[in-house]
Design a protein around this motif. Structure first.
Motif, PDB file in Angstrom:
ATOM      1  N   GLU A   1       0.809  -1.230   0.000  1.00 42.31           N
ATOM      2  CA  GLU A   1       0.000   0.000   0.000  1.00 42.31           C
ATOM      3  C   GLU A   1       0.837   1.273   0.000  1.00 42.31           C
ATOM      4  O   GLU A   1       0.456   2.280  -0.614  1.00 42.31           O
ATOM      5  N   ALA A   2       2.002   1.262   0.677  1.00 40.68           N
ATOM      6  CA  ALA A   2       2.813   2.479   0.763  1.00 40.68           C
ATOM      7  C   ALA A   2       3.346   2.920  -0.591  1.00 40.68           C
ATOM      8  O   ALA A   2       3.602   4.113  -0.813  1.00 40.68           O
TER       9      ALA A   2
ATOM     10  N   GLY B   1       2.766   3.353   8.192  1.00 39.89           N
ATOM     11  CA  GLY B   1       2.774   3.754   9.597  1.00 39.89           C
ATOM     12  C   GLY B   1       3.684   4.925   9.878  1.00 39.89           C
ATOM     13  O   GLY B   1       3.436   5.712  10.801  1.00 39.89           O
ATOM     14  N   ALA B   2       4.752   5.065   9.092  1.00 38.90           N
ATOM     15  CA  ALA B   2       5.643   6.211   9.268  1.00 38.90           C
ATOM     16  C   ALA B   2       4.922   7.508   8.937  1.00 38.90           C
ATOM     17  O   ALA B   2       5.078   8.529   9.627  1.00 38.90           O
TER      18      ALA B   2
ATOM     19  N   THR C   1       6.054  -4.217   5.904  1.00 35.78           N
ATOM     20  CA  THR C   1       7.328  -3.982   6.568  1.00 35.78           C
ATOM     21  C   THR C   1       7.379  -2.596   7.200  1.00 35.78           C
ATOM     22  O   THR C   1       6.682  -1.680   6.777  1.00 35.78           O
ATOM     23  N   ARG C   2       8.236  -2.452   8.183  1.00 33.26           N
ATOM     24  CA  ARG C   2       8.263  -1.244   9.003  1.00 33.26           C
ATOM     25  C   ARG C   2       8.859  -0.035   8.284  1.00 33.26           C
ATOM     26  O   ARG C   2       8.243   1.033   8.235  1.00 33.26           O
ATOM     27  N   THR C   3      10.064  -0.182   7.740  1.00 31.64           N
ATOM     28  CA  THR C   3      10.775   0.959   7.165  1.00 31.64           C
ATOM     29  C   THR C   3      10.037   1.515   5.946  1.00 31.64           C
ATOM     30  O   THR C   3       9.730   0.788   5.005  1.00 31.64           O
ATOM     31  N   SER C   4       9.733   2.795   5.996  1.00 32.11           N
ATOM     32  CA  SER C   4       9.000   3.490   4.933  1.00 32.11           C
ATOM     33  C   SER C   4       7.599   2.937   4.723  1.00 32.11           C
ATOM     34  O   SER C   4       6.976   3.190   3.683  1.00 32.11           O
TER      35      SER C   4
ATOM     36  N   VAL D   1      -6.375   5.370  -2.456  1.00 31.26           N
ATOM     37  CA  VAL D   1      -6.011   4.041  -1.977  1.00 31.26           C
ATOM     38  C   VAL D   1      -6.982   3.627  -0.885  1.00 31.26           C
ATOM     39  O   VAL D   1      -7.135   4.333   0.125  1.00 31.26           O
ATOM     40  N   VAL D   2      -7.641   2.482  -1.073  1.00 31.51           N
ATOM     41  CA  VAL D   2      -8.704   2.021  -0.181  1.00 31.51           C
ATOM     42  C   VAL D   2      -8.381   0.624   0.338  1.00 31.51           C
ATOM     43  O   VAL D   2      -7.908  -0.226  -0.426  1.00 31.51           O
TER      44      VAL D   2
END
Length: 341
Positions: free
Chosen positions: A138-139, A287-288, A281-284, A149-150
């Motif tokens: 999604e990012a 959630g950031a 995944t966390r990086t980028s 984006v849904v």
């Protein structure tokens, strides 16, 4: 929700949305790999070709760039294509078409052309599909101006949001969590779940009822901490809140782009704490962006740092799939940590 309703799975809700949209507007066409005769690998388009004919619901070659490119041409011509990418992991060959053409069509033409198309994709893990059937990209799309984006988390949302996406004059990325396709999810992979017939989120309006894009939903009201989640992680958040006993308010974002910043900031200013959850995944990861948004808008209201609970920064680990997912235990630890500050 108004009028009569039917209990159904997310697959059935998505199929119903296609049916209503095609019945209402003959400009709506549906296509993709195995979408026509077979009805899609997850059966989300089953029966549509028989009802509307092979000129409105048809199969495409295994060529994601070609599928999306053809849909862009159709949409600028005046049609409303809804295309299915069989798994979100397969979308990368089409990424240039999405970013360079679909997302920019309105702006590069000075508003002379729009691109009213929907790209549906099953997303996330939970079916033991390995690295090439389980990603959460999604990012990659929320970074692109011109897209919407849904990510629905229930049959009710899936139907209403998909109808709105089809009606929208610009391109919409519609990500469907595979773990929610066939029934409810209680946040644990190793527990039996309640059938949809006993689950309130399975109630779906029978008529053409839409849900506006860009509006989050409060899934659980609370006063001590805000949890921002979407898709499958909404249920993980509910399980964690219940098991910790912490009075958490759960915001289901539903639409990631445009983001309902008003709903987010109103909740965080009330609770003073925030935990963000996503499967990617966390990086980028997205959630950031959420953490930065909360920090910018709610800094003087925060009683603790914003915490993220996410997937690992590794290629998708098939053999350790259930450890990779954020679960109630990991989310519960984050909730306790923010409450201690």
């Amino acid at each position: 929700m108004s009028g009569s309703t039917t209990r159904m799975t997310m697959i059935e809700a998505i199929r119903t949305a296609h049916d209503l949209a095609m019945e209402r507007d003959d400009k709506v066409v549906v296509f993709g790999e195995d979408v026509g005769y077979f009805g899609g690998v997850f059966r989300c388009t089953a029966g549509l070709q028989k009802k509307y004919g092979s000129h409105r619901c048809f199969d495409a070659p295994i060529n994601e760039s070609g599928i999306v490119g053809a849909a862009i041409g159709m949409s600028t011509y005046g049609l409303k294509p809804v295309v299915e990418i069989q798994f979100a992991d397969y979308v990368y060959p089409a990424y240039d078409q999405i970013v360079s053409e679909a997302a920019r069509m309105r702006h590069r033409s000075g508003g002379q052309f729009t691109c009213p198309m929907v790209i549906r994709m099953p997303t996330g893990g939970g079916i033991f599909g390995g690295q090439t059937h389980s990603q959460s990209p999604e990012a990659l799309f929320t970074h692109v101006s011109g897209l919407k984006v849904v990510v629905p988390s229930s049959p009710y949302d899936a139907k209403g949001l998909l109808l709105s996406a089809i009606d929208d004059p610009d391109p919409v990325i519609f990500l469907e969590p595979k773990r929610l396709y066939n029934g409810p999810f209680d946040g644990h992979h190793d527990r039996p779940v309640t059938p949809w017939k006993n689950h309130p989120l399975g109630e779906v309006p029978d008529g053409y009822e839409t849900i506006p894009l860009g509006k989050a939903a409060i899934r659980r009201e609370g006063s001590e901490v805000t949890i921002l989640a979407y898709g499958t992680m909404v249920y993980v958040a509910e399980a964690a809140a219940k098991e910790t006993g912490i009075d958490a308010e759960i915001i289901d974002l539903r639409t990631l782009l445009p983001l309902d910043i008003e709903a987010i900031t109103e909740s965080v200013k009330k609770t003073g704490r925030c935990v963000v959850i996503h499967e990617a995944t966390r990086t980028s990861g997205f959630g950031a962006e959420l953490s930065a948004t909360v920090q910018e808008a709610c800094f003087y209201h925060l009683e603790a740092p914003v915490l993220r609970v996410t997937g690992w920064d590794t290629p998708y680990p098939h053999a350790q799939e259930w450890a990779y997912f954020p679960g109630p235990d990991r989310v519960g630890r984050a909730l306790r940590e923010v409450m201690e500050d």
